[in-house]
Design a protein around this motif. Structure first.
Motif, mmCIF file in Angstrom:
data_model
loop_
_atom_site.group_PDB
_atom_site.id
_atom_site.type_symbol
_atom_site.label_atom_id
_atom_site.label_comp_id
_atom_site.label_asym_id
_atom_site.label_seq_id
_atom_site.Cartn_x
_atom_site.Cartn_y
_atom_site.Cartn_z
ATOM 1 N N LYS A 50 0.831 -1.206 0.000
ATOM 2 C CA LYS A 50 0.000 0.000 0.000
ATOM 3 C C LYS A 50 0.870 1.263 0.000
ATOM 4 O O LYS A 50 0.607 2.221 -0.740
ATOM 5 N N TRP A 102 1.225 4.075 -3.041
ATOM 6 C CA TRP A 102 1.038 5.518 -2.793
ATOM 7 C C TRP A 102 2.248 6.318 -3.283
ATOM 8 O O TRP A 102 2.099 7.371 -3.922
ATOM 9 N N THR A 138 2.012 8.918 -6.452
ATOM 10 C CA THR A 138 2.315 10.343 -6.259
ATOM 11 C C THR A 138 3.455 10.781 -7.171
ATOM 12 O O THR A 138 3.406 11.871 -7.777
ATOM 13 N N ILE A 171 -4.680 -0.184 -2.819
ATOM 14 C CA ILE A 171 -5.225 1.032 -2.190
ATOM 15 C C ILE A 171 -6.514 1.470 -2.864
ATOM 16 O O ILE A 171 -7.069 2.517 -2.540
ATOM 17 N N PRO A 221 -7.821 6.850 -4.837
ATOM 18 C CA PRO A 221 -6.626 7.697 -4.784
ATOM 19 C C PRO A 221 -6.143 8.133 -6.162
ATOM 20 O O PRO A 221 -5.624 9.242 -6.312
ATOM 21 N N GLU A 234 -8.296 11.043 -7.096
ATOM 22 C CA GLU A 234 -7.932 12.226 -6.303
ATOM 23 C C GLU A 234 -6.621 12.842 -6.781
ATOM 24 O O GLU A 234 -6.507 14.077 -6.897
ATOM 25 N N ILE A 235 -5.613 12.002 -7.070
ATOM 26 C CA ILE A 235 -4.313 12.524 -7.495
ATOM 27 C C ILE A 235 -4.441 13.193 -8.857
ATOM 28 O O ILE A 235 -3.852 14.265 -9.103
#
Length: 837
Positions: free
Chosen positions: A722, A726, A730, A752, A756, A759-760
């Motif tokens: 996880k 991330w 990112t 994850i 995400p 969102e990113i």
């Protein structure tokens, strides 16, 4: 009254002088006064005598004895003189006895013969050999000493200025006389050589001439400066006495004595705050009072008598008596002179007649009242009472004043009450056993505080305390201060045990305000009684006063305990630094181990100032946990080479293992591996990797396109999937490598989720890419993902399909404007249907 004025002698038409006995001297003198060096302090001060064998043709085999007496002849001290020949004695303003030796050394003694200190002002004997047979004198409040080639002015601080007058004015012989004058608050030396006068200061020498001096003078034989230093008297070889200002600019008068022999002494005699107009001159068998009148007053004189100038008169003492000669005060003269009709005289008579129950009392009283002079009469009697030496006369005048006050409506009582108090104090100190014959004027000039100091100096503590209580002085200025002096004297009594002295002092002082036990303890320590000082410090409530003295006494461990008890960290640090300099390292550390608070504070100090000492502390305490932390900080703070840092970390890991902290040890070993890997990456890839965290290292590798290395690093350090997803998500979004991001999302199922990703992408303002991942988001997060990409209608459909009230409310909150009105109505209808069911 006629009998009372029998000893009054007129000097001209404007002044009367009287002489009365102060004491009958019972001292047992073994020598005549003329065979001794004599010094008497002003303001009723003590008398010092030193038999002077150095003036005899054949020196005495026995050593001289220095004796100190009170003004009444009561012995205060006696000591055998063991030092060199003395040329002069004198008293300072603090009633310290100064003994000037022929070699220029000045020895200072206390009132009870205790040696205080010494200082030197050059050789009085000098190359010219004037030391023997020349006159030496003193100037208050400091002193001046004339020496053969130097004039030295010495202040209370024993600082000296020297002026060579033999070279400045070319003297070939000793001055005939000299004195100290004060001009513009600067001390000058006035000396006479033959018919010439010279005025010396620290920078120059000038010849001066007294104005109006009678002709024919070939030598000045004696000089005298007044008590206030405003006026000067010169006795010439023609028998004339010239009197004028000390500046030698104005002449007051000149008197012909018709005696050409040099006088033994010549001093001024005047009353304060009045015109100084009389000089007292003493020869072998005659005492003469001269002034601006054509006639003089003459008294029989004993050869062994001595004159002491005072503020308001002259004290005269001999082997048998001690007398006071002064000008009769105005108030006394007004009341007691023959046939006086002054208001005070009439009031005194009225009071006496009243005691006789005579009607004349009313007649005298009416006469005063008719003239409106009753307040003046009362004030005259009060003032005259202050200037009377005998208590009976004081009472008579005060009774008259009290009698007159009864007939006045608004006469302020303050002056009467104050005079009664002052006279009671004066009568107490004038007692024969006390021996301080102060006049009222001297008492007022001296002040009550200085009088108390002089009583304390004589160790008359009970009387001093009684005066303080009678006058109701504040404790800090009165009783407390005197008790502190008593305690300082008490600690000097070495025939009493430390325990008894400490107990007696505490019982007497208790918690008296203004008394510092630390000051008393310091005096005890100065007397060599260390244990007594420690016992006294136990009564000191202020640790800030205890600790410095304990350190001075080298009781550092006790000082540390007191500092810790106070809770004052600054005080503790002070003691710690003192201990560090005083003890060797091992003893210092052992002392700290017994004081946890001190140890903690010292560690804080070492963290900022002495890191090596901190490491030694941890080693001595076997504190492996803190030692490991120390080496970790040291690896980053001081060492730049990677090998040194790794070595420091290895030491830290070993310390953590000894402390049985497996986690910290493993984490330290991982850091060592990471440092080595980061150095290798820098060598192979370039760029900056060293000192990055593990996450930042992975991110940097991804940003550099080293995905495989990043994945390998994650596997080596067991980074969870996880966290790795991330980090990679990112980093790729920051690179805007959307194609690689899409491949990464399809490489395997995301641990994850895909929210995400949405969102990113939206964070990078890429709605297009975000919509790709919104469709892949799981049902539980579908609504949120659709709302993030701005698809409110579809989000509403999904919320309605899920029949989730929270999701429908969330969608409603995003419905804004007319475009979303239909969607909002749709949701409202769905919520209404759900409520019906």
């Amino acid at each position: 009254m006629d009998c009372y004025t029998a000893n009054w002698n007129p000097l001209g038409d404007s002044a009367f002088y009287r002489k009365y006995e102060l004491y009958s001297m019972d001292w047992d003198l073994k020598e005549e006064l003329r065979d001794c060096l004599v010094a008497a302090a002003p303001y009723g001060g003590p008398i010092a005598l030193l038999r002077n064998p150095w003036r005899k043709e054949k020196p005495a085999s026995a050593r001289p004895v220095l004796e100190i007496y009170s003004a009444s002849g009561v012995p205060l001290a006696s000591l055998l003189w063991k030092s060199g020949p003395v040329v002069s004695l004198g008293w300072s303003a603090e009633e310290e006895l100064l003994c000037v030796q022929e070699d220029g050394v000045v020895l200072v003694y206390g009132l009870h013969g205790d040696f205080r200190r010494h200082f030197s002002m050059g050789n009085v004997g000098g190359p010219g050999g004037w030391g023997k047979g020349m006159e030496t004198g003193f100037w208050m409040p400091g002193s001046s000493i004339l020496m053969p080639t130097w004039v030295t002015s010495n202040s209370a601080g024993c600082q000296s200025l020297r002026w060579s007058f033999s070279t400045t004015i070319g003297l070939q012989s000793a001055p005939s006389c000299w004195t100290t004058v004060c001009q513009d608050r600067v001390a000058h030396i006035l000396l006479a050589v033959g018919p010439d006068l010279y005025l010396l200061d620290h920078a120059a020498c000038s010849a001066v001439t007294p104005p109006g001096l009678a002709p024919g003078v070939s030598s000045f034989l004696q000089m005298a400066v007044s008590f206030t230093y405003r006026h000067l008297a010169l006795f010439t070889d023609t028998g004339y006495i010239w009197m004028g200002t000390a500046s030698l600019k104005e002449k007051l008068c000149e008197f012909n004595c018709n005696i050409r022999a040099p006088p033994k002494q010549m001093v001024w005699c005047s009353r304060p705050r009045s015109k100084e107009r009389a000089v007292v001159v003493a020869w072998e068998r005659r005492l003469m009072v001269v002034g601006d009148a054509p006639e003089s007053i003459q008294y029989p004189w004993r050869a062994d008598s001595y004159l002491v100038p005072e503020l308001d008169g002259v004290r005269i003492f001999s082997r048998s008596t001690h007398e006071f000669l002064h000008e009769v005060p105005v108030a006394s003269e007004e009341i007691f002179k023959i046939a006086s009709m002054a208001p005070g005289a009439l009031l005194l008579e009225a009071q006496k007649e009243y005691e006789k129950e005579s009607q004349k009392a009313d007649e005298y009283l009416r006469e005063i009242q008719e003239l409106g002079q009753l307040p003046q009469a009362v004030q005259q009697c009060i003032e005259a009472a202050g200037h009377e030496h005998w208590p009976d006369m004081q009472k008579s005048l005060l009774r008259a004043a009290s009698f007159g006050k009864c007939f006045l409506d608004r006469f302020p009582p303050d002056s009467f009450v104050r005079m009664c108090q002052d006279l009671r104090v004066l009568n107490a100190v004038r007692d024969y056993h006390i021996g301080i014959p102060l006049t009222y004027s001297q008492y007022k000039q001296l002040t009550i505080q200085v009088l108390l100091d002089r009583l304390v100096l004589r160790r008359l503590y009970p009387l001093a305390i009684q005066i303080c209580e009678y006058l109701r002085l504040p404790e800090v200025q009165g009783v407390s201060r005197i008790l502190a002096h008593w305690a300082c004297y008490k600690v000097q009594q070495k025939d009493v045990s430390d325990e008894d002295v400490a107990r007696a002092i505490n019982q007497k002082l208790g918690d008296t305000p203004g008394v510092s036990y630390s000051d008393i303890a310091a005096r005890a320590y100065g007397c060599g009684r260390t244990e007594l000082a420690i016992k006294l410090l136990e009564y000191e409530p202020r640790s800030g006063e205890q600790v410095p003295l304990l350190l001075k006494m080298k009781r550092s461990k006790l000082a540390l305990s007191k500092a810790i008890e106070s809770g004052d960290t600054d005080l503790v640090f002070t003691v710690l630094l003192h201990l560090k300099n005083e003890l060797n390292r091992g003893d210092f550390f052992m002392t700290l181990r017994n004081q946890p608070m001190a140890l903690s504070l010292y560690r804080q100090f070492c963290k900022h100032q002495e890191l090596e000492t901190l490491k030694d502390l941890y080693n001595q305490d076997d504190n492996h946990q803190e030692l490991g932390s120390f080496h970790i900080r040291a690896s980053y703070a001081a060492e730049e080479r990677i090998e040194g840092r790794v070595a420091a970390l290895q030491t830290a890991a070993d310390a953590f293992y000894k402390a049985k902290n497996e986690f910290a040890a493993k984490a330290t070993e991982d850091q060592m591996r990471l440092l080595r890997l980061q150095r290798r990456l820098e060598d192979e890839l370039g760029g900056r990797f060293l000192d990055l965290s593990l996450h930042d290292t992975v991110t940097t590798l991804i940003l550099s396109g080293q995905n495989k290395r990043a994945e390998q690093l994650a596997r080596d350090f067991r980074i969870p999937d996880k966290r790795l997803w991330w980090l990679k998500l990112t980093a790729l979004a920051d690179l805007e490598d959307w194609e690689e991001l899409e491949k990464f999302s399809k490489s395997k199922k995301s641990p994850i989720g895909y929210l995400p990703f949405v969102e990113i992408c939206m964070k990078q303002h890429n709605k297009y890419e975000a919509k790709k991942y919104a469709s892949r988001v799981g049902p539980e997060q579908k609504v949120k993902a659709l709302l993030l990409v701005g698809d409110v209608a579809q989000a509403a459909d999904v919320a309605i399909e899920h029949r989730n009230e929270a999701e429908m409310s969330l969608v409603l909150s995003h419905c804004t404007g007319a475009t979303d009105g239909a969607t909002a109505d749709k949701i409202q209808r769905a919520r209404a249907q759900a409520q019906k069911k």
